[in-house]
Design a protein around this motif. Structure first.
Motif, PDB file in Angstrom:
ATOM      1  N   ARG A   4      -3.436   7.185  -9.648  1.00 20.52           N
ATOM      2  CA  ARG A   4      -2.084   7.832  -9.438  1.00 20.52           C
ATOM      3  C   ARG A   4      -1.275   7.364  -8.789  1.00 20.52           C
ATOM      4  O   ARG A   4       0.172   7.537  -8.784  1.00 20.52           O
ATOM      5  CB  ARG A   4      -2.333   9.143  -8.029  1.00 20.52           C
ATOM      6  N   ALA A   5      -0.888   5.810  -8.153  1.00 18.16           N
ATOM      7  CA  ALA A   5       0.128   5.044  -7.820  1.00 18.16           C
ATOM      8  C   ALA A   5       1.082   4.104  -9.134  1.00 18.16           C
ATOM      9  O   ALA A   5       2.219   4.171  -9.656  1.00 18.16           O
ATOM     10  CB  ALA A   5      -0.540   4.270  -6.876  1.00 18.16           C
ATOM     11  N   ALA A   6      -0.015   4.337 -10.493  1.00 19.38           N
ATOM     12  CA  ALA A   6       0.324   3.367 -11.404  1.00 19.38           C
ATOM     13  C   ALA A   6       2.018   4.884 -11.855  1.00 19.38           C
ATOM     14  O   ALA A   6       2.520   4.805 -12.860  1.00 19.38           O
ATOM     15  CB  ALA A   6      -0.450   3.418 -12.366  1.00 19.38           C
ATOM     16  N   GLU A   7       0.580   5.864 -12.073  1.00 20.23           N
ATOM     17  CA  GLU A   7       1.453   6.930 -12.225  1.00 20.23           C
ATOM     18  C   GLU A   7       2.823   7.391 -11.914  1.00 20.23           C
ATOM     19  O   GLU A   7       4.203   7.087 -12.716  1.00 20.23           O
ATOM     20  CB  GLU A   7       0.991   8.515 -12.291  1.00 20.23           C
ATOM     21  N   GLN A   8       2.936   7.396 -10.821  1.00 25.04           N
ATOM     22  CA  GLN A   8       4.317   7.146  -9.946  1.00 25.04           C
ATOM     23  C   GLN A   8       4.973   6.251  -9.967  1.00 25.04           C
ATOM     24  O   GLN A   8       6.520   6.752  -9.831  1.00 25.04           O
ATOM     25  CB  GLN A   8       3.797   7.894  -8.021  1.00 25.04           C
ATOM     26  N   GLY A  28       5.356   4.599 -13.054  1.00 25.51           N
ATOM     27  CA  GLY A  28       6.122   4.519 -14.065  1.00 25.51           C
ATOM     28  C   GLY A  28       5.381   3.617 -14.978  1.00 25.51           C
ATOM     29  O   GLY A  28       5.632   2.679 -16.073  1.00 25.51           O
ATOM     30  N   ALA A  29       3.574   2.594 -14.251  1.00 20.25           N
ATOM     31  CA  ALA A  29       2.296   1.819 -14.710  1.00 20.25           C
ATOM     32  C   ALA A  29       2.208   1.551 -16.261  1.00 20.25           C
ATOM     33  O   ALA A  29       1.405   2.927 -16.210  1.00 20.25           O
ATOM     34  CB  ALA A  29       2.194   0.996 -14.060  1.00 20.25           C
ATOM     35  N   GLN A  30       1.843   1.378 -16.888  1.00 28.65           N
ATOM     36  CA  GLN A  30       0.873   1.155 -17.917  1.00 28.65           C
ATOM     37  C   GLN A  30      -0.406   1.540 -17.345  1.00 28.65           C
ATOM     38  O   GLN A  30      -1.145   1.842 -18.144  1.00 28.65           O
ATOM     39  CB  GLN A  30       1.557   0.589 -19.366  1.00 28.65           C
ATOM     40  N   THR A  31      -0.514   0.094 -17.016  1.00 25.72           N
ATOM     41  CA  THR A  31      -1.766   0.049 -16.374  1.00 25.72           C
ATOM     42  C   THR A  31      -2.273  -0.285 -14.697  1.00 25.72           C
ATOM     43  O   THR A  31      -1.533  -0.641 -13.986  1.00 25.72           O
ATOM     44  CB  THR A  31      -2.034  -1.552 -17.427  1.00 25.72           C
ATOM     45  N   VAL A  32      -3.583  -0.456 -14.496  1.00 24.70           N
ATOM     46  CA  VAL A  32      -3.923  -0.609 -13.649  1.00 24.70           C
ATOM     47  C   VAL A  32      -5.787  -1.418 -14.210  1.00 24.70           C
ATOM     48  O   VAL A  32      -6.262  -1.532 -14.374  1.00 24.70           O
ATOM     49  CB  VAL A  32      -4.775   0.467 -13.144  1.00 24.70           C
ATOM     50  N   VAL A  33      -5.083  -2.385 -13.735  1.00 29.01           N
ATOM     51  CA  VAL A  33      -6.116  -4.050 -13.308  1.00 29.01           C
ATOM     52  C   VAL A  33      -7.072  -3.225 -12.652  1.00 29.01           C
ATOM     53  O   VAL A  33      -6.762  -3.513 -11.189  1.00 29.01           O
ATOM     54  CB  VAL A  33      -4.997  -4.677 -13.096  1.00 29.01           C
ATOM     55  N   VAL A  34      -8.368  -3.498 -12.270  1.00 23.85           N
ATOM     56  CA  VAL A  34      -9.684  -3.552 -11.536  1.00 23.85           C
ATOM     57  C   VAL A  34     -10.886  -3.832 -12.192  1.00 23.85           C
ATOM     58  O   VAL A  34     -11.055  -5.188 -13.435  1.00 23.85           O
ATOM     59  CB  VAL A  34      -9.688  -2.353 -11.324  1.00 23.85           C
ATOM     60  N   HIS A  35     -11.616  -4.424 -11.235  1.00 25.32           N
ATOM     61  CA  HIS A  35     -13.151  -6.062 -11.741  1.00 25.32           C
ATOM     62  C   HIS A  35     -13.467  -5.359 -11.684  1.00 25.32           C
ATOM     63  O   HIS A  35     -13.854  -4.210 -10.950  1.00 25.32           O
ATOM     64  CB  HIS A  35     -12.905  -6.784  -9.955  1.00 25.32           C
ATOM     65  N   PRO A  52      11.247  -2.752 -13.158  1.00 29.53           N
ATOM     66  CA  PRO A  52      10.048  -1.834 -13.168  1.00 29.53           C
ATOM     67  C   PRO A  52       8.679  -2.520 -12.750  1.00 29.53           C
ATOM     68  O   PRO A  52       7.993  -3.329 -13.006  1.00 29.53           O
ATOM     69  CB  PRO A  52       9.911  -1.629 -14.476  1.00 29.53           C
ATOM     70  N   VAL A  53       7.549  -1.295 -12.343  1.00 26.00           N
ATOM     71  CA  VAL A  53       6.083  -1.592 -12.308  1.00 26.00           C
ATOM     72  C   VAL A  53       5.188  -1.187 -13.727  1.00 26.00           C
ATOM     73  O   VAL A  53       5.523  -1.066 -14.032  1.00 26.00           O
ATOM     74  CB  VAL A  53       5.976  -0.926 -11.107  1.00 26.00           C
ATOM     75  N   LEU A  54       5.082  -2.795 -14.027  1.00 23.34           N
ATOM     76  CA  LEU A  54       4.337  -2.316 -15.043  1.00 23.34           C
ATOM     77  C   LEU A  54       3.056  -2.528 -14.713  1.00 23.34           C
ATOM     78  O   LEU A  54       2.377  -1.612 -16.070  1.00 23.34           O
ATOM     79  CB  LEU A  54       4.486  -3.985 -16.273  1.00 23.34           C
ATOM     80  N   SER A  55       2.067  -2.882 -13.585  1.00 24.41           N
ATOM     81  CA  SER A  55       0.696  -2.300 -14.073  1.00 24.41           C
ATOM     82  C   SER A  55       0.216  -2.476 -12.433  1.00 24.41           C
ATOM     83  O   SER A  55       1.324  -3.354 -11.119  1.00 24.41           O
ATOM     84  CB  SER A  55      -0.128  -4.168 -14.154  1.00 24.41           C
ATOM     85  N   VAL A  56      -0.656  -2.113 -11.876  1.00 22.46           N
ATOM     86  CA  VAL A  56      -1.147  -2.183 -10.854  1.00 22.46           C
ATOM     87  C   VAL A  56      -2.583  -2.937 -11.021  1.00 22.46           C
ATOM     88  O   VAL A  56      -2.733  -2.481 -11.111  1.00 22.46           O
ATOM     89  CB  VAL A  56      -0.936  -0.739 -10.009  1.00 22.46           C
ATOM     90  N   HIS A  57      -2.495  -3.694  -9.816  1.00 28.20           N
ATOM     91  CA  HIS A  57      -4.073  -4.462  -9.197  1.00 28.20           C
ATOM     92  C   HIS A  57      -4.598  -3.355  -8.414  1.00 28.20           C
ATOM     93  O   HIS A  57      -3.975  -3.233  -7.559  1.00 28.20           O
ATOM     94  CB  HIS A  57      -3.802  -6.250  -9.029  1.00 28.20           C
ATOM     95  N   GLN A 104       0.311  -1.176  -0.080  1.00 27.68           N
ATOM     96  CA  GLN A 104       0.032  -0.154   0.274  1.00 27.68           C
ATOM     97  C   GLN A 104       0.570   1.167   0.223  1.00 27.68           C
ATOM     98  O   GLN A 104       0.415   2.199  -0.121  1.00 27.68           O
ATOM     99  CB  GLN A 104      -0.822   0.617   1.478  1.00 27.68           C
ATOM    100  N   ASP A 105       1.899   1.355   0.621  1.00 26.82           N
ATOM    101  CA  ASP A 105       2.988   2.265   0.895  1.00 26.82           C
ATOM    102  C   ASP A 105       3.471   2.222  -0.880  1.00 26.82           C
ATOM    103  O   ASP A 105       4.935   1.685  -0.959  1.00 26.82           O
ATOM    104  CB  ASP A 105       4.017   1.789   1.258  1.00 26.82           C
ATOM    105  N   VAL A 106       2.899   3.012  -2.036  1.00 24.55           N
ATOM    106  CA  VAL A 106       3.755   3.541  -3.232  1.00 24.55           C
ATOM    107  C   VAL A 106       5.273   4.181  -3.194  1.00 24.55           C
ATOM    108  O   VAL A 106       5.884   3.574  -4.351  1.00 24.55           O
ATOM    109  CB  VAL A 106       3.026   4.715  -4.090  1.00 24.55           C
TER     110      VAL A 106
END
Length: 281
Positions: free
Chosen positions: A89-93, A95-102, A60-65, A45-47
Motif C-alpha cells: 500500500r505504501a508503494a502504491e501511494q 508510485g513505487a514499482q517494487t516492494v523488496v522483501v526477504h 521519485p521513490v522507485l521501491s520500498v524495502h 515509517q510515515d508514508v
C-alpha cells in the motif's frame, strides 16, 4: 530503443544519516530516485512524510524495502503478514514499482506457511511487484571473526560458506519459494558463496530489481561499493543492460565508515558512476 535503466539510492546507504539526507544526496549527486528502507527511524515509517520529501527534492521513490530485517521486526507492528500488505500500500501511494522483501524467518511459522500465496495475491491485486530477495546463511565461522580472516577461510574452502544454518524459510535462496519476481543482492551472494551470474540466470525474467553492491565473502554482510569486491558486478549489470530488464538498480552500499561528509559523497558518486558505465544501453 530500450529505455535507460534507472539507478536509485537506498536510504540505508547513508546510515547513520536519516532518510531526508538520502533524498537530498540522491538529488544533488544525480541519482534517478530512491529506495525507501522502512525501519526504526520514525520518518521512514510515515508514508505521507516520505511523499512530501519526494516532492520537495523531486526524487521519485522507485521501491520500498519492507520492514523485514531483524532490527525492524517491531516496525509497523509485530505481525509480518499485515506489514507486507502495508508495504505494498505504501508503494502504491508513493508510485513505487517494487516492494523488496526477504524470505520469512523460520520462527515466523504462520507467515512462512502462507508467504508464497500472500505474495501472489498481493501482486494479483496491485501493479506493484513484490520481489523476494536472496539472503545468506548464518555462517559458523562468524564466531572466529567476520573480517579478513573469514574471507581467507572462505577462499581456502574454494568459495564455500562452510558450516552454517539458514534463518529463512524455506531457505535463503528465494527461488526455492517459486515466486514470480526477485531482487538480486550482490553482497548477499558474496556472503552465501552463491554464483551471482548463475542465480541471475535462474531468476530469468523474474529478476526485476538489483541491489548493486559488492562483497569479498566475509561471514558478515559487507555491502561494498561495486567494483571493490569479488562479485561479478560489472557482468551482472551488462547482462541486464543487454536484456529486456525493465526494473531498477539500487545502490545499497555501506558508508557508515566514512570519516567525513565529503568521503561519504565520494563513495556514493563512485557507486553511481560504476552503475551508469556498466548499465549503458
Amino acid at each position: 530503443m530500450r529505455p535507460a535503466i534507472k539507478v536509485g539510492l537506498s536510504t540505508a546507504s547513508v546510515y547513520p544519516l536519516r532518510t531526508e539526507a538520502a533524498f537530498e544526496l540522491a538529488a544533488r549527486l544525480g541519482y534517478d530516485g530512491v529506495e525507501l528502507m522502512v525501519w526504526a527511524e520514525a520518518l521512514s515509517q510515515d508514508v505521507d512524510a516520505v511523499q512530501m520529501l519526494s516532492e520537495q527534492y523531486e526524487m521519485p521513490v522507485l521501491s520500498v524495502h519492507a520492514p523485514c530485517l531483524l532490527i525492524s521486526q517491531r516496525v509497523w507492528g509485530a505481525n509480518p503478514i499485515p506489514k507486507l500488505e502495508r508495504s505494498v500500500r505504501a508503494a502504491e501511494q508513493l508510485g513505487a514499482q517494487t516492494v523488496v522483501v526477504h524470505p520469512p524467518f523460520r520462527w515466523q511459522r504462520r507467515y512462512a506457511d502462507g508467504f508464497s500465496a500472500q505474495v501472489a495475491e498481493l501482486e494479483a491485486a496491485s501493479d506493484v511487484l513484490v520481489a523476494v530477495e536472496n539472503m545468506f546463511p548464518f555462517r559458523a565461522d562468524r564466531f572466529f571473526g567476520t573480517g579478513q580472516t573469514s574471507i581467507d577461510r572462505m577462499r581456502k574452502r574454494g568459495g564455500s560458506p562452510g558450516v552454517g544454518i539458514s534463518a529463512f524459510a524455506p531457505s535463503y535462496d528465494p527461488l526455492d519459494g517459486n515466486h514470480a519476481h526477485y531482487t538480486l543482492d550482490l553482497s548477499h551472494t558474496a556472503t552465501a558463496g552463491t554464483d551471482a551470474v548463475e542465480m541471475a540466470n535462474r531468476m530469468g525474467s523474474g529478476l526485476v530489481h538489483l541491489h548493486l553492491c559488492d562483497g569479498n565473502g566475509a561471514s558478515a554482510d559487507e555491502h561494498l561499493v561495486p567494483g571493490r569486491g569479488t562479485q561479478p558486478t560489472a557482468e551482472v549489470c551488462q547482462m541486464l543492460a543487454n536484456s529486456d530488464f525493465a526494473g531498477h538498480v539500487v545502490l545499497e552500499v555501506t558508508t557508515s565508515g566514512a570519516r567525513s561528509e565529503a568521503e561519504r559523497e565520494e563513495l556514493l558518486i563512485e557507486s553511481l558512476e560504476f552503475a551508469r558505465s556498466h548499465l549503458m544501453r
